[in-house]
Write a protein that holds these residues in place. Structure first.
Motif, PDB file in Angstrom:
ATOM      1  N   GLN A  36       0.841  -1.256  -0.055  1.00 53.92           N
ATOM      2  CA  GLN A  36      -0.129  -0.194   0.010  1.00 53.92           C
ATOM      3  C   GLN A  36       0.701   1.283   0.116  1.00 53.92           C
ATOM      4  O   GLN A  36       1.942   1.125   0.674  1.00 53.92           O
ATOM      5  CB  GLN A  36      -0.732   0.029   1.274  1.00 53.92           C
ATOM      6  CG  GLN A  36      -1.775   1.232   1.288  1.00 53.92           C
ATOM      7  CD  GLN A  36      -2.436   1.345   2.823  1.00 53.92           C
ATOM      8  OE1 GLN A  36      -3.182   0.468   2.836  1.00 53.92           O
ATOM      9  NE2 GLN A  36      -2.201   2.314   3.601  1.00 53.92           N
ATOM     10  N   GLN A  44      -6.781   8.238   1.899  1.00 54.29           N
ATOM     11  CA  GLN A  44      -7.396   7.374   0.770  1.00 54.29           C
ATOM     12  C   GLN A  44      -6.214   6.454  -0.032  1.00 54.29           C
ATOM     13  O   GLN A  44      -6.300   6.973  -1.177  1.00 54.29           O
ATOM     14  CB  GLN A  44      -8.303   8.115   0.049  1.00 54.29           C
ATOM     15  CG  GLN A  44      -9.156   8.959   0.921  1.00 54.29           C
ATOM     16  CD  GLN A  44     -10.661   8.916   0.785  1.00 54.29           C
ATOM     17  OE1 GLN A  44     -11.245   7.696   0.651  1.00 54.29           O
ATOM     18  NE2 GLN A  44     -11.444   9.949   0.851  1.00 54.29           N
ATOM     19  N   GLN A  65      -7.803   1.253  -4.892  1.00 46.81           N
ATOM     20  CA  GLN A  65      -7.817   2.399  -3.651  1.00 46.81           C
ATOM     21  C   GLN A  65      -8.849   2.173  -2.600  1.00 46.81           C
ATOM     22  O   GLN A  65     -10.003   1.499  -2.631  1.00 46.81           O
ATOM     23  CB  GLN A  65      -8.207   3.774  -4.326  1.00 46.81           C
ATOM     24  CG  GLN A  65      -7.957   5.056  -3.368  1.00 46.81           C
ATOM     25  CD  GLN A  65      -7.957   6.401  -4.227  1.00 46.81           C
ATOM     26  OE1 GLN A  65      -8.062   6.331  -5.195  1.00 46.81           O
ATOM     27  NE2 GLN A  65      -8.076   7.317  -3.352  1.00 46.81           N
ATOM     28  N   CYS A  66      -8.330   2.504  -1.262  1.00 47.07           N
ATOM     29  CA  CYS A  66      -9.224   2.319  -0.217  1.00 47.07           C
ATOM     30  C   CYS A  66      -9.795   3.862  -0.142  1.00 47.07           C
ATOM     31  O   CYS A  66      -9.171   4.858   0.175  1.00 47.07           O
ATOM     32  CB  CYS A  66      -8.225   1.961   1.023  1.00 47.07           C
ATOM     33  SG  CYS A  66      -9.287   2.016   2.560  1.00 47.07           S
ATOM     34  N   GLU A  74     -14.638   1.625   5.469  1.00 48.60           N
ATOM     35  CA  GLU A  74     -13.474   1.536   4.249  1.00 48.60           C
ATOM     36  C   GLU A  74     -14.112   0.694   3.274  1.00 48.60           C
ATOM     37  O   GLU A  74     -14.828  -0.221   3.542  1.00 48.60           O
ATOM     38  CB  GLU A  74     -12.356   0.710   4.916  1.00 48.60           C
ATOM     39  CG  GLU A  74     -11.823   1.477   6.146  1.00 48.60           C
ATOM     40  CD  GLU A  74     -10.593   0.444   6.676  1.00 48.60           C
ATOM     41  OE1 GLU A  74      -9.672   0.937   7.073  1.00 48.60           O
ATOM     42  OE2 GLU A  74     -11.365  -0.663   7.199  1.00 48.60           O
ATOM     43  N   THR A  75     -14.093   1.150   2.108  1.00 51.17           N
ATOM     44  CA  THR A  75     -14.269   0.577   0.716  1.00 51.17           C
ATOM     45  C   THR A  75     -13.226   0.419   0.026  1.00 51.17           C
ATOM     46  O   THR A  75     -12.599   1.280  -0.332  1.00 51.17           O
ATOM     47  CB  THR A  75     -15.685   1.343   0.137  1.00 51.17           C
ATOM     48  OG1 THR A  75     -16.621   1.224   0.941  1.00 51.17           O
ATOM     49  CG2 THR A  75     -15.947   0.368  -1.104  1.00 51.17           C
ATOM     50  N   LEU A  76     -12.802  -0.801  -0.535  1.00 51.25           N
ATOM     51  CA  LEU A  76     -11.657  -1.118  -1.375  1.00 51.25           C
ATOM     52  C   LEU A  76     -12.335  -1.215  -2.687  1.00 51.25           C
ATOM     53  O   LEU A  76     -13.191  -2.208  -2.970  1.00 51.25           O
ATOM     54  CB  LEU A  76     -10.942  -2.289  -0.934  1.00 51.25           C
ATOM     55  CG  LEU A  76     -10.280  -2.533   0.541  1.00 51.25           C
ATOM     56  CD1 LEU A  76      -9.680  -3.877   0.688  1.00 51.25           C
ATOM     57  CD2 LEU A  76      -9.505  -1.243   0.956  1.00 51.25           C
ATOM     58  N   THR A  78     -11.336  -2.009  -6.779  1.00 53.45           N
ATOM     59  CA  THR A  78     -10.279  -2.808  -7.267  1.00 53.45           C
ATOM     60  C   THR A  78     -10.527  -3.324  -8.724  1.00 53.45           C
ATOM     61  O   THR A  78     -11.997  -3.324  -9.145  1.00 53.45           O
ATOM     62  CB  THR A  78      -9.861  -3.983  -6.591  1.00 53.45           C
ATOM     63  OG1 THR A  78     -10.872  -5.004  -6.489  1.00 53.45           O
ATOM     64  CG2 THR A  78      -9.416  -3.837  -5.147  1.00 53.45           C
ATOM     65  N   THR A 104     -15.575  -4.585   1.271  1.00 52.79           N
ATOM     66  CA  THR A 104     -16.035  -3.945   2.586  1.00 52.79           C
ATOM     67  C   THR A 104     -15.539  -5.025   3.658  1.00 52.79           C
ATOM     68  O   THR A 104     -15.437  -6.194   3.695  1.00 52.79           O
ATOM     69  CB  THR A 104     -17.441  -3.323   2.698  1.00 52.79           C
ATOM     70  OG1 THR A 104     -18.310  -4.560   2.511  1.00 52.79           O
ATOM     71  CG2 THR A 104     -17.880  -2.354   1.631  1.00 52.79           C
ATOM     72  N   ARG A 105     -15.287  -4.332   4.834  1.00 53.74           N
ATOM     73  CA  ARG A 105     -15.015  -4.950   6.129  1.00 53.74           C
ATOM     74  C   ARG A 105     -16.117  -5.608   6.833  1.00 53.74           C
ATOM     75  O   ARG A 105     -17.296  -4.795   6.914  1.00 53.74           O
ATOM     76  CB  ARG A 105     -14.234  -3.855   7.163  1.00 53.74           C
ATOM     77  CG  ARG A 105     -13.630  -4.428   8.164  1.00 53.74           C
ATOM     78  CD  ARG A 105     -13.164  -3.437   9.295  1.00 53.74           C
ATOM     79  NE  ARG A 105     -11.957  -2.402   8.733  1.00 53.74           N
ATOM     80  CZ  ARG A 105     -10.638  -3.072   8.989  1.00 53.74           C
ATOM     81  NH1 ARG A 105     -10.283  -4.376   9.243  1.00 53.74           N
ATOM     82  NH2 ARG A 105      -9.720  -2.361   8.278  1.00 53.74           N
TER      83      ARG A 105
END
Length: 107
Positions: A36, A44, A65-66, A74-76, A78, A104-105
């Motif tokens: 990262q 972000q 990107q986070c 948090e949303t990744l 990709t 998402t977590r």
């Protein structure tokens, strides 16, 4: 997907258990390695990781990107590229798949 905490260099490892695969083999948890960028003041960061699938002759690279909203969620986001082993260089044109995934977590 399970990720370790970032180390001082910004690298991480973990495992990925997919629910989607084009195979008749048993789907296995597969290792991942990634890095990262150091978070900016906006928090972000961009990142990338690879997954070496344990049940198929393929590897997938994810980049993204986070994004963190005002509540801290948090949303990744990709984009991924999967390369599957093919019998010859002549068949390389059909070795790749491209797609997007959002993570998402889970608490």
């Amino acid at each position: 997907m399970t990720l370790s905490a970032l180390d001082a260099a910004g690298t991480f490892s973990g495992s990925y258990h997919t629910a989607v695969a084009v195979t008749n083999k048993q789907i296995l948890v597969s290792p991942l390695q990634g890095a990262q960028q150091h978070p900016s003041a906006k928090g972000q960061p961009t990142f990338g990781f690879t997954v070496q699938w344990q049940f198929a002759d393929s590897t997938t690279a994810f980049v993204g990107q986070c994004f963190v909203d005002r509540r801290g969620k948090e949303t990744l986001e990709t984009t991924w590229l999967l390369w599957e082993e093919v019998p010859s260089r002549r068949d390389a044109w059909k070795a790749t798949r491209v797609g997007t995934s959002i993570f998402t977590r889970i608490k």
